[in-house]
Write a protein that holds these residues in place. Structure first.
Motif, PDB file in Angstrom:
ATOM      1  N   PHE B  21     -54.321  83.915  18.268  1.00 41.83           N
ATOM      2  CA  PHE B  21     -54.857  82.419  18.182  1.00 41.83           C
ATOM      3  C   PHE B  21     -54.073  82.090  16.801  1.00 41.83           C
ATOM      4  O   PHE B  21     -53.675  81.042  16.651  1.00 41.83           O
ATOM      5  N   ASN B  28     -47.269  78.446  19.094  1.00 44.65           N
ATOM      6  CA  ASN B  28     -47.849  78.811  20.307  1.00 44.65           C
ATOM      7  C   ASN B  28     -47.509  80.207  21.064  1.00 44.65           C
ATOM      8  O   ASN B  28     -47.872  80.526  22.034  1.00 44.65           O
ATOM      9  N   VAL B  29     -46.947  81.028  20.077  1.00 42.58           N
ATOM     10  CA  VAL B  29     -46.487  82.318  20.753  1.00 42.58           C
ATOM     11  C   VAL B  29     -46.790  83.232  19.839  1.00 42.58           C
ATOM     12  O   VAL B  29     -46.770  83.266  18.591  1.00 42.58           O
ATOM     13  N   ASN B  60     -51.875  85.123  28.492  1.00 41.71           N
ATOM     14  CA  ASN B  60     -50.885  85.115  29.556  1.00 41.71           C
ATOM     15  C   ASN B  60     -49.863  86.222  28.947  1.00 41.71           C
ATOM     16  O   ASN B  60     -49.113  86.150  27.766  1.00 41.71           O
ATOM     17  N   THR B  68     -49.064  84.198  25.037  1.00 36.15           N
ATOM     18  CA  THR B  68     -49.749  83.039  24.491  1.00 36.15           C
ATOM     19  C   THR B  68     -51.170  83.304  25.457  1.00 36.15           C
ATOM     20  O   THR B  68     -51.519  84.132  26.072  1.00 36.15           O
ATOM     21  N   LEU B  69     -52.227  82.503  25.002  1.00 37.26           N
ATOM     22  CA  LEU B  69     -53.563  82.298  25.384  1.00 37.26           C
ATOM     23  C   LEU B  69     -53.872  81.421  26.570  1.00 37.26           C
ATOM     24  O   LEU B  69     -53.158  80.224  26.612  1.00 37.26           O
ATOM     25  N   THR B  70     -54.579  81.787  27.370  1.00 35.82           N
ATOM     26  CA  THR B  70     -54.931  80.734  28.430  1.00 35.82           C
ATOM     27  C   THR B  70     -56.105  79.871  27.604  1.00 35.82           C
ATOM     28  O   THR B  70     -56.417  80.012  26.715  1.00 35.82           O
ATOM     29  N   LYS B  71     -56.298  78.616  28.468  1.00 36.51           N
ATOM     30  CA  LYS B  71     -57.273  77.849  27.968  1.00 36.51           C
ATOM     31  C   LYS B  71     -58.587  78.670  27.583  1.00 36.51           C
ATOM     32  O   LYS B  71     -58.927  78.333  26.636  1.00 36.51           O
ATOM     33  N   GLN B  74     -58.254  80.491  24.679  1.00 36.52           N
ATOM     34  CA  GLN B  74     -58.150  79.634  23.420  1.00 36.52           C
ATOM     35  C   GLN B  74     -59.625  79.115  22.902  1.00 36.52           C
ATOM     36  O   GLN B  74     -60.069  79.258  21.810  1.00 36.52           O
ATOM     37  N   ASP B  75     -60.251  79.009  24.162  1.00 35.48           N
ATOM     38  CA  ASP B  75     -61.625  78.419  23.840  1.00 35.48           C
ATOM     39  C   ASP B  75     -62.418  79.503  22.935  1.00 35.48           C
ATOM     40  O   ASP B  75     -63.207  79.256  22.235  1.00 35.48           O
ATOM     41  N   ALA B  78     -61.310  80.200  19.524  1.00 41.10           N
ATOM     42  CA  ALA B  78     -61.471  79.091  18.527  1.00 41.10           C
ATOM     43  C   ALA B  78     -62.887  79.226  18.146  1.00 41.10           C
ATOM     44  O   ALA B  78     -63.404  79.133  16.838  1.00 41.10           O
TER      45      ALA B  78
END
Lengths: 240, 240
Positions: B21, B28-29, B60, B68-71, B74-75, B78
């Motif tokens: 993150f 984003n990578v 992903n 990358t992180l999926t949604k 990311q949640d 965060a």
DNA sequence: TGACAAAGTTAGGTATAACTAACTATACTA
DNA sequence: TAGTATAGTTAGTTATACCTAACTTTGTCA
């Protein structure tokens, strides 16, 4: 270079030490069964831990015998208990957390907070107590403050840009392309089709296994493989 | 019974999520090499972790590709970052711990403090800030308080009875018997020799491997095997 | 005193999370 | 476009920390 004291105990072993220390209490003796129960592990796990503690010179252990802590073991256990009490006291008396929740959290945190934080925490508890005697009860004041603004959950520290891969967007949703990741080959192919940052597109249909994904952009349709879609980073919630 | 969200991530995996993150930041990578560096682990460990995160639907990941992180990922990330910031802020701004020590401690503690404690902590930071605006700077006041009593390390919570096995006492030291542990057989034999709780004895000589141990009590000498001695719990520091 | 229950141990297995060393894919550069 | 450096992967090993199931020791009681 003479055998520097190896203080690197795992959290698990510290827990065993603490449990033995607490169980010993009046009798100075702990029984395997009770250690297992108080830590919620199988009896055989206790046997294993005791062998390690013995090897480290922290516990007196001989198979089928009672367990006691050596002086060194007692010292470490006492320090762990001290930390535990400081943390719990802070959570309960200053923050006003419920006792059993505070106990559990303290038990998990006691292995991770170093001496600097612990000593400051100890000092802070003293500070709060002293203030409370001087007429200004900090803990009480804080409790009132808490009630006045109950749900203040805004502390993100970082601006959450909700950027996801196109493969995660559901049919019907619109989104804007933020960035395209990937090697030149694939990148170029989809760029030629009008897929560039800034473009707004709408996902139309996603096949059962997420492959392929049909999208609409600039008036025409496009079918993307999941692998390609995952490389297209988009921002959700585009109304137009 | 439909697939309840499995939030039980290990501390290690949360660390990976947080690192990705943070690295993602602008682009984003995240790249495997950088994740490895920021967590201080080998590159191959990252590969393993990414496989697990992918299986849990949080990242992903495809071999040799960017991460990358999926949604969902990311949640969670965060939330971890949020906790991290709250804890660090508390350590630095309220307790006055040095920034990098606070960072490290926060990084270790962020996995162990539950929502109750975190929300209270967040609230407490708000409370301190508000008070500081009202003219009474709590953090500042606390700093002054700390200086006035620098070494107040008395928070044992439990009366430390320094009871050790007789096998740990060094030659020349006097001690008092507190309790004798053990099965009836051995117990009786040494009890007959005058070894009972309350007796004060002095260790005279300990053989090289700690066996046997010569002690003096009630005017006469006694030689005990280490195994026996370890069952005799004594209190140190007897002046008489 | 001998049978039995309880406590403790051993053996063997699983999962996590790390490592090193050797291999492979990708990207850059001449 | 071939060669090489870098990044990433795989395979195999280690250590921790748990588990279950089966076995052994100990203490008690009829």
């Amino acid at each position: 270079m003479t055998a520097i004291k190896d203080n690197n105990l795992s959290a698990s072993l510290e827990d065993y030490l603490e449990a033995i220390f607490n169980l010993a209490g009046a009798s100075n003796v702990a029984r395997s069964k009770d250690i297992a129960k108080s830590l919620g592990v199988a009896r055989s796990s206790v046997t294993g831990a005791l062998r390690v503690l013995k090897k480290k010179g922290l516990a007196n252990y001989r198979p089928y015998d009672y367990v006691t802590l050596t002086k060194a073991g007692q010292d470490i256990a006492a320090e762990v208990v001290r930390k535990h009490n400081i943390i719990t006291s802070f959570f309960v008396n200053v923050l006003g957390v419920e006792t059993d929740i505070a106990q559990q959290a303290a038990c998990r945190a006691e292995h991770t907070l170093g001496p600097e934080v612990i000593s400051k925490l100890l000092c802070f508890i003293g500070f709060v107590n002293k203030n409370s005697k001087n007429g200004y009860d900090l803990a009480d004041e804080f409790k009132r403050f808490c009630k006045s603004r109950p749900q203040n959950n805004s502390f993100s520290g970082k601006q959450m840009s909700s950027t996801v891969g196109l493969d995660e967007v559901k049919p019907g949703q619109k989104c804007k392309i933020v960035r395209i990741i990937g090697r030149s080959g694939v990148n170029k192919r989809i760029a030629d089709m009008g897929v560039v940052p800034g473009t707004i597109l709408e996902v139309q249909r996603v096949a059962p296994l997420g492959d392929p994904i049909d999208v609409k952009l600039k008036g025409y349709r496009l079918s993307l493989r999941k692998e390609e879609a995952s490389k297209i980073m988009v921002e959700l919630g585009q109304s137009e």
